[in-house]
Design a protein around this motif. Structure first.
Motif, PDB file in Angstrom:
ATOM      1  N   LEU A  36     -36.921  21.899 -44.750  1.00  0.00           N
ATOM      2  CA  LEU A  36     -36.517  21.133 -43.573  1.00  0.00           C
ATOM      3  C   LEU A  36     -37.683  20.995 -42.615  1.00  0.00           C
ATOM      4  O   LEU A  36     -38.571  21.841 -42.579  1.00  0.00           O
ATOM      5  CB  LEU A  36     -35.355  21.852 -42.884  1.00  0.00           C
ATOM      6  N   ILE A  37     -37.634  19.923 -41.831  1.00  0.00           N
ATOM      7  CA  ILE A  37     -38.658  19.693 -40.810  1.00  0.00           C
ATOM      8  C   ILE A  37     -37.961  19.089 -39.597  1.00  0.00           C
ATOM      9  O   ILE A  37     -36.938  18.416 -39.736  1.00  0.00           O
ATOM     10  CB  ILE A  37     -39.786  18.773 -41.343  1.00  0.00           C
ATOM     11  N   THR A  38     -38.496  19.367 -38.427  1.00  0.00           N
ATOM     12  CA  THR A  38     -37.870  18.843 -37.213  1.00  0.00           C
ATOM     13  C   THR A  38     -38.061  17.344 -37.111  1.00  0.00           C
ATOM     14  O   THR A  38     -39.060  16.789 -37.562  1.00  0.00           O
ATOM     15  CB  THR A  38     -38.448  19.497 -35.934  1.00  0.00           C
ATOM     16  N   ARG A  39     -37.076  16.722 -36.490  1.00  0.00           N
ATOM     17  CA  ARG A  39     -37.133  15.294 -36.192  1.00  0.00           C
ATOM     18  C   ARG A  39     -37.395  15.143 -34.712  1.00  0.00           C
ATOM     19  O   ARG A  39     -37.120  16.055 -33.941  1.00  0.00           O
ATOM     20  CB  ARG A  39     -35.795  14.650 -36.546  1.00  0.00           C
ATOM     21  N   PRO A  40     -37.895  14.003 -34.300  1.00  0.00           N
ATOM     22  CA  PRO A  40     -38.071  13.791 -32.853  1.00  0.00           C
ATOM     23  C   PRO A  40     -36.724  13.943 -32.143  1.00  0.00           C
ATOM     24  O   PRO A  40     -35.711  13.411 -32.598  1.00  0.00           O
ATOM     25  CB  PRO A  40     -38.582  12.356 -32.757  1.00  0.00           C
ATOM     26  N   ALA A  41     -36.720  14.687 -31.075  1.00  0.00           N
ATOM     27  CA  ALA A  41     -35.467  14.952 -30.353  1.00  0.00           C
ATOM     28  C   ALA A  41     -35.033  13.729 -29.559  1.00  0.00           C
ATOM     29  O   ALA A  41     -35.846  13.057 -28.926  1.00  0.00           O
ATOM     30  CB  ALA A  41     -35.652  16.137 -29.413  1.00  0.00           C
ATOM     31  N   ALA A  42     -33.734  13.475 -29.624  1.00  0.00           N
ATOM     32  CA  ALA A  42     -33.163  12.414 -28.808  1.00  0.00           C
ATOM     33  C   ALA A  42     -33.041  12.936 -27.374  1.00  0.00           C
ATOM     34  O   ALA A  42     -32.751  14.111 -27.172  1.00  0.00           O
ATOM     35  CB  ALA A  42     -31.794  12.012 -29.352  1.00  0.00           C
ATOM     36  N   PRO A  43     -33.265  12.087 -26.388  1.00  0.00           N
ATOM     37  CA  PRO A  43     -33.147  12.544 -24.999  1.00  0.00           C
ATOM     38  C   PRO A  43     -31.745  13.106 -24.735  1.00  0.00           C
ATOM     39  O   PRO A  43     -30.754  12.537 -25.144  1.00  0.00           O
ATOM     40  CB  PRO A  43     -33.384  11.282 -24.168  1.00  0.00           C
ATOM     41  N   GLY A  44     -31.715  14.245 -24.075  1.00  0.00           N
ATOM     42  CA  GLY A  44     -30.431  14.843 -23.720  1.00  0.00           C
ATOM     43  C   GLY A  44     -29.770  15.634 -24.833  1.00  0.00           C
ATOM     44  O   GLY A  44     -28.666  16.122 -24.665  1.00  0.00           O
ATOM     45  N   THR A  45     -30.426  15.761 -25.981  1.00  0.00           N
ATOM     46  CA  THR A  45     -29.847  16.525 -27.076  1.00  0.00           C
ATOM     47  C   THR A  45     -29.995  18.009 -26.774  1.00  0.00           C
ATOM     48  O   THR A  45     -31.100  18.499 -26.613  1.00  0.00           O
ATOM     49  CB  THR A  45     -30.546  16.210 -28.413  1.00  0.00           C
ATOM     50  N   ALA A  46     -28.870  18.691 -26.686  1.00  0.00           N
ATOM     51  CA  ALA A  46     -28.894  20.129 -26.419  1.00  0.00           C
ATOM     52  C   ALA A  46     -28.520  20.872 -27.690  1.00  0.00           C
ATOM     53  O   ALA A  46     -27.712  20.389 -28.486  1.00  0.00           O
ATOM     54  CB  ALA A  46     -27.912  20.463 -25.313  1.00  0.00           C
ATOM     55  N   HIS A  47     -29.110  22.020 -27.890  1.00  0.00           N
ATOM     56  CA  HIS A  47     -28.810  22.841 -29.054  1.00  0.00           C
ATOM     57  C   HIS A  47     -28.026  24.055 -28.588  1.00  0.00           C
ATOM     58  O   HIS A  47     -28.331  24.636 -27.555  1.00  0.00           O
ATOM     59  CB  HIS A  47     -30.095  23.198 -29.785  1.00  0.00           C
ATOM     60  N   PRO A  48     -27.055  24.449 -29.373  1.00  0.00           N
ATOM     61  CA  PRO A  48     -26.086  25.434 -28.912  1.00  0.00           C
ATOM     62  C   PRO A  48     -26.591  26.863 -28.740  1.00  0.00           C
ATOM     63  O   PRO A  48     -25.971  27.628 -28.056  1.00  0.00           O
ATOM     64  CB  PRO A  48     -25.008  25.386 -29.982  1.00  0.00           C
ATOM     65  N   SER A  49     -27.690  27.235 -29.328  1.00  0.00           N
ATOM     66  CA  SER A  49     -28.062  28.642 -29.274  1.00  0.00           C
ATOM     67  C   SER A  49     -29.575  28.830 -29.296  1.00  0.00           C
ATOM     68  O   SER A  49     -30.318  27.965 -29.761  1.00  0.00           O
ATOM     69  CB  SER A  49     -27.455  29.381 -30.467  1.00  0.00           C
ATOM     70  N   PRO A  50     -30.019  29.980 -28.834  1.00  0.00           N
ATOM     71  CA  PRO A  50     -31.454  30.292 -28.934  1.00  0.00           C
ATOM     72  C   PRO A  50     -31.898  30.373 -30.392  1.00  0.00           C
ATOM     73  O   PRO A  50     -33.039  30.040 -30.711  1.00  0.00           O
ATOM     74  CB  PRO A  50     -31.582  31.659 -28.261  1.00  0.00           C
ATOM     75  N   GLU A  51     -31.004  30.797 -31.286  1.00  0.00           N
ATOM     76  CA  GLU A  51     -31.335  30.874 -32.712  1.00  0.00           C
ATOM     77  C   GLU A  51     -31.617  29.487 -33.273  1.00  0.00           C
ATOM     78  O   GLU A  51     -32.543  29.310 -34.064  1.00  0.00           O
ATOM     79  CB  GLU A  51     -30.197  31.543 -33.496  1.00  0.00           C
ATOM     80  N   LEU A  87     -27.770  21.655 -37.094  1.00  0.00           N
ATOM     81  CA  LEU A  87     -28.962  20.890 -36.706  1.00  0.00           C
ATOM     82  C   LEU A  87     -29.116  19.611 -37.530  1.00  0.00           C
ATOM     83  O   LEU A  87     -29.605  18.602 -37.026  1.00  0.00           O
ATOM     84  CB  LEU A  87     -30.209  21.772 -36.822  1.00  0.00           C
ATOM     85  N   LEU A  88     -28.669  19.632 -38.776  1.00  0.00           N
ATOM     86  CA  LEU A  88     -28.657  18.407 -39.579  1.00  0.00           C
ATOM     87  C   LEU A  88     -27.631  17.423 -39.029  1.00  0.00           C
ATOM     88  O   LEU A  88     -27.879  16.218 -38.960  1.00  0.00           O
ATOM     89  CB  LEU A  88     -28.350  18.730 -41.048  1.00  0.00           C
ATOM     90  N   LEU A  93     -32.884  18.123 -37.393  1.00  0.00           N
ATOM     91  CA  LEU A  93     -33.651  18.474 -38.580  1.00  0.00           C
ATOM     92  C   LEU A  93     -33.468  17.416 -39.642  1.00  0.00           C
ATOM     93  O   LEU A  93     -32.442  16.744 -39.684  1.00  0.00           O
ATOM     94  CB  LEU A  93     -33.188  19.814 -39.165  1.00  0.00           C
ATOM     95  N   ALA A  94     -34.445  17.285 -40.511  1.00  0.00           N
ATOM     96  CA  ALA A  94     -34.361  16.396 -41.665  1.00  0.00           C
ATOM     97  C   ALA A  94     -34.777  17.170 -42.903  1.00  0.00           C
ATOM     98  O   ALA A  94     -35.593  18.097 -42.816  1.00  0.00           O
ATOM     99  CB  ALA A  94     -35.274  15.188 -41.483  1.00  0.00           C
ATOM    100  N   ARG A  95     -34.222  16.792 -44.041  1.00  0.00           N
ATOM    101  CA  ARG A  95     -34.627  17.416 -45.302  1.00  0.00           C
ATOM    102  C   ARG A  95     -35.996  16.883 -45.699  1.00  0.00           C
ATOM    103  O   ARG A  95     -36.215  15.682 -45.721  1.00  0.00           O
ATOM    104  CB  ARG A  95     -33.621  17.106 -46.397  1.00  0.00           C
ATOM    105  N   ALA A  96     -36.888  17.789 -46.017  1.00  0.00           N
ATOM    106  CA  ALA A  96     -38.224  17.388 -46.453  1.00  0.00           C
ATOM    107  C   ALA A  96     -38.242  17.135 -47.956  1.00  0.00           C
ATOM    108  O   ALA A  96     -39.113  16.447 -48.458  1.00  0.00           O
ATOM    109  CB  ALA A  96     -39.243  18.459 -46.084  1.00  0.00           C
ATOM    110  N   ASN A  97     -37.279  17.697 -48.668  1.00  0.00           N
ATOM    111  CA  ASN A  97     -37.152  17.474 -50.106  1.00  0.00           C
ATOM    112  C   ASN A  97     -35.687  17.172 -50.411  1.00  0.00           C
ATOM    113  O   ASN A  97     -34.943  18.039 -50.811  1.00  0.00           O
ATOM    114  CB  ASN A  97     -37.643  18.689 -50.902  1.00  0.00           C
ATOM    115  N   PRO A  98     -35.271  15.908 -50.203  1.00  0.00           N
ATOM    116  CA  PRO A  98     -33.867  15.565 -50.432  1.00  0.00           C
ATOM    117  C   PRO A  98     -33.415  15.986 -51.819  1.00  0.00           C
ATOM    118  O   PRO A  98     -34.163  15.887 -52.785  1.00  0.00           O
ATOM    119  CB  PRO A  98     -33.836  14.042 -50.284  1.00  0.00           C
TER     120      PRO A  98
END
Length: 121
Positions: A36-51, A87-88, A93-98
């Motif tokens: 997996l690899i990160t994708r550009p974050a959309a404005p205002g996208t919040a993630h639920p946890s520090p993990e 996160l998907l 996140l995006a799959r780097a190897n679909p």
């Protein structure tokens, strides 16, 4: 009383079911070798946890496998799979190897590689 375990760390670790809100499985088919690899974050996208935020940091810049992420996070693989599923779902996140794309190596390529290695030794 110190019985050991997830909640007794001086780092503030919590029990895995707390991190996943009681969920034990991801809705996504993920293998230990799924990268997996990160994708550009959309404005205002919040993630639920520090993990989840930590997983995004680990995946920024270079693809990371599920197994690698579990080791880096010091969390069980199933916990990581649940968080990665979240996160998907929010496109962080995006799959780097679909799955299916190069999942099974071509036998002829492997035989040619083996032949090449043997001739160099």
């Amino acid at each position: 009383m110190n019985g050991g375990g997830w909640a007794d760390s001086s780092l503030g670790d919590v029990r895995p079911y707390t991190i996943t809100e009681g969920r034990t499985r991801s809705l996504h088919a993920l293998r230990l070798t799924s990268c997996l690899i990160t994708r550009p974050a959309a404005p205002g996208t919040a993630h639920p946890s520090p993990e989840a935020e930590a997983l995004l940091l680990f995946c920024s810049g270079a693809p990371r496998s599920i197994a690698e992420l579990a080791a880096l996070s010091h969390q069980p693989v199933q916990v990581i799979k649940v968080l990665i599923g979240d996160l998907l779902d929010c496109d962080a996140l995006a799959r780097a190897n679909p799955e299916g794309a190069g999942a099974d190596p071509d036998i002829q390529v492997l035989e040619a590689l083996l032949h090449g290695l043997r001739t160099r030794l």
